[in-house]
Write a protein that holds these residues in place. Sequence first.
Motif, PDB file in Angstrom:
ATOM      1  N   THR A 161       0.841  -1.190   0.000  1.00  0.00           N
ATOM      2  CA  THR A 161       0.000   0.000   0.000  1.00  0.00           C
ATOM      3  C   THR A 161       0.879   1.246   0.000  1.00  0.00           C
ATOM      4  O   THR A 161       1.971   1.235   0.580  1.00  0.00           O
ATOM      5  CB  THR A 161      -0.930   0.025   1.231  1.00  0.00           C
ATOM      6  N   LYS A 163      -0.628   4.287   0.856  1.00  0.00           N
ATOM      7  CA  LYS A 163      -1.334   5.220   1.723  1.00  0.00           C
ATOM      8  C   LYS A 163      -0.540   5.443   3.007  1.00  0.00           C
ATOM      9  O   LYS A 163      -0.232   4.493   3.720  1.00  0.00           O
ATOM     10  CB  LYS A 163      -2.730   4.694   2.051  1.00  0.00           C
ATOM     11  N   ASN A 165      -1.365   6.735   5.859  1.00  0.00           N
ATOM     12  CA  ASN A 165      -2.058   6.332   7.087  1.00  0.00           C
ATOM     13  C   ASN A 165      -1.881   4.830   7.340  1.00  0.00           C
ATOM     14  O   ASN A 165      -1.681   4.398   8.480  1.00  0.00           O
ATOM     15  CB  ASN A 165      -3.537   6.689   7.006  1.00  0.00           C
ATOM     16  N   ASP A 166      -1.972   4.034   6.270  1.00  0.00           N
ATOM     17  CA  ASP A 166      -1.763   2.593   6.407  1.00  0.00           C
ATOM     18  C   ASP A 166      -0.331   2.295   6.827  1.00  0.00           C
ATOM     19  O   ASP A 166      -0.085   1.455   7.694  1.00  0.00           O
ATOM     20  CB  ASP A 166      -2.084   1.883   5.087  1.00  0.00           C
ATOM     21  N   SER A 169       0.275   3.063  10.441  1.00  0.00           N
ATOM     22  CA  SER A 169      -0.348   2.081  11.340  1.00  0.00           C
ATOM     23  C   SER A 169       0.399   0.751  11.333  1.00  0.00           C
ATOM     24  O   SER A 169       0.360   0.010  12.310  1.00  0.00           O
ATOM     25  CB  SER A 169      -1.804   1.856  10.932  1.00  0.00           C
ATOM     26  N   MET A 170       1.096   0.455  10.226  1.00  0.00           N
ATOM     27  CA  MET A 170       1.814  -0.814  10.119  1.00  0.00           C
ATOM     28  C   MET A 170       3.187  -0.784  10.774  1.00  0.00           C
ATOM     29  O   MET A 170       3.765  -1.857  11.040  1.00  0.00           O
ATOM     30  CB  MET A 170       1.977  -1.193   8.639  1.00  0.00           C
ATOM     31  N   PRO A 180      -2.427  -4.752  11.422  1.00  0.00           N
ATOM     32  CA  PRO A 180      -2.869  -3.845  10.341  1.00  0.00           C
ATOM     33  C   PRO A 180      -2.651  -4.439   8.951  1.00  0.00           C
ATOM     34  O   PRO A 180      -3.457  -4.196   8.042  1.00  0.00           O
ATOM     35  CB  PRO A 180      -1.997  -2.598  10.555  1.00  0.00           C
ATOM     36  N   GLN A 183      -5.445  -6.846   8.425  1.00  0.00           N
ATOM     37  CA  GLN A 183      -6.676  -6.100   8.151  1.00  0.00           C
ATOM     38  C   GLN A 183      -6.695  -5.590   6.713  1.00  0.00           C
ATOM     39  O   GLN A 183      -7.754  -5.584   6.063  1.00  0.00           O
ATOM     40  CB  GLN A 183      -6.804  -4.939   9.141  1.00  0.00           C
ATOM     41  N   TRP A 184      -5.537  -5.188   6.207  1.00  0.00           N
ATOM     42  CA  TRP A 184      -5.457  -4.752   4.808  1.00  0.00           C
ATOM     43  C   TRP A 184      -5.761  -5.928   3.871  1.00  0.00           C
ATOM     44  O   TRP A 184      -6.495  -5.774   2.893  1.00  0.00           O
ATOM     45  CB  TRP A 184      -4.065  -4.193   4.521  1.00  0.00           C
ATOM     46  N   SER A 187      -9.520  -6.600   3.858  1.00  0.00           N
ATOM     47  CA  SER A 187     -10.278  -5.621   3.077  1.00  0.00           C
ATOM     48  C   SER A 187     -10.098  -5.848   1.576  1.00  0.00           C
ATOM     49  O   SER A 187     -11.066  -5.734   0.803  1.00  0.00           O
ATOM     50  CB  SER A 187      -9.848  -4.201   3.448  1.00  0.00           C
TER      51      SER A 187
END
Length: 412
Positions: A161, A163, A165-166, A169-170, A180, A183-184, A187
């Motif tokens: 990713t 992003k 923000n991702d 968080s990772m 995280p 979770q990615w 999704s």
Amino acid sequence: MKSSYSVFAEDIPPYSGPKAARESYADLKQLSAILGHIYMRPGLKILPGQRRFSKVPWMVPMLELLPPTSIGHLREWGLSTVFVLAKNYNKLVHVWESVTAMAELWHPQTNSFIFREFEATILLEELEIMLGLPRYQRGEELATSYIVEQINSWSILAYITTKKNDLYSMTSGMHVHLLPIAQWITSQCKRKTTNYTAITKAAAICICGVILFPESDGAISFGNLSIIDSISEGMKIGQAVLGFLYAGLTSAALRGPFYGSVIALELWMGMDIQFQTVEDLTRECKTMLNHPLPYVGGRLHMSTRAWCKTAQVKGMQAWRKYLRSLTVADFDMHPRFMHGWIIHLPQHTGLALRLLGNGALVSYNPDRCYLQCGAARTVVPLLSHFPPIKERKRGDEQNERDMHSTVVHWEG
């Protein structure tokens, strides 16, 4: 501390053969002479760091959503066994009493277990077969996974990713958080995206982080992230997995936190110490039902219809007594799954391949365990990697020379 170990090493002469090794074995058993070793802590009940190996509730739901294409990629990269172990991870029950009793017999200088009559260690060939990892072959030195440049975790995760923000968080500090990433993956799978390679890379990080490189609760280091990422490029990671486990055992033996693949350790103990295949048994071994062996048993010529030699060993004190009195006859020096496989040894006495990791050099001395390998033990290695492993500088000329000099040509 370092000087006391050096004196201990100088007192041990080089080994010229199995006979000389047996005669000087008493000099090696002095775990009690190692300052701070947990061998001298009879009241120890909990292995430091064992609480990090808790259940992973997000693992199975995430893996069940993986598309067949991504599962196929994991197989191509040699992670089939790791995938199966991860999918059944929450069913496994770690017997920490036996793991702790084994750690108490770990010699941080020789990287081997010191039993009453003999010395043994987890061999690279054993680990690669047990975990189904791509096997190192002679002449493939350049395909060994290690890193000499500074590790940029975001450049690796950016394949998954972009992003911010991702990415924030990772990662935190020098670690990558697995939840995280899971979770990615979830999704992406629910949205039925076709970015199969990115999903596979993310899944490889999650399953390898839990099974091969567990270090802290739900996180792995940047170094191990880089090793896992190299799998998709065809790199062999068996040496890094074993070196990480060696370093974790050394840390635990010296009263630090335990880390590394406890599953690999339990598989090795199960094959060599705990279980024995019996052809005419009609009942399943209940002790094995919560052990990792049923999930990799076919590869190791082991089924649940086996005899558990340690079924009556319960509790910490019982495991200590059993392992400290273990004889050569009680240890399977040549397990069935190793028949026909060549154990690679250094070409000359005193040479040893050093297991390569992203932040560590860990000595590997299979020829010390001559009963396993059929070869004489070498001289006790100097403790240049202590304590417990030497952090090396990445990206300089000396590091490059060190890395290439440690990879020696082998012959069986």
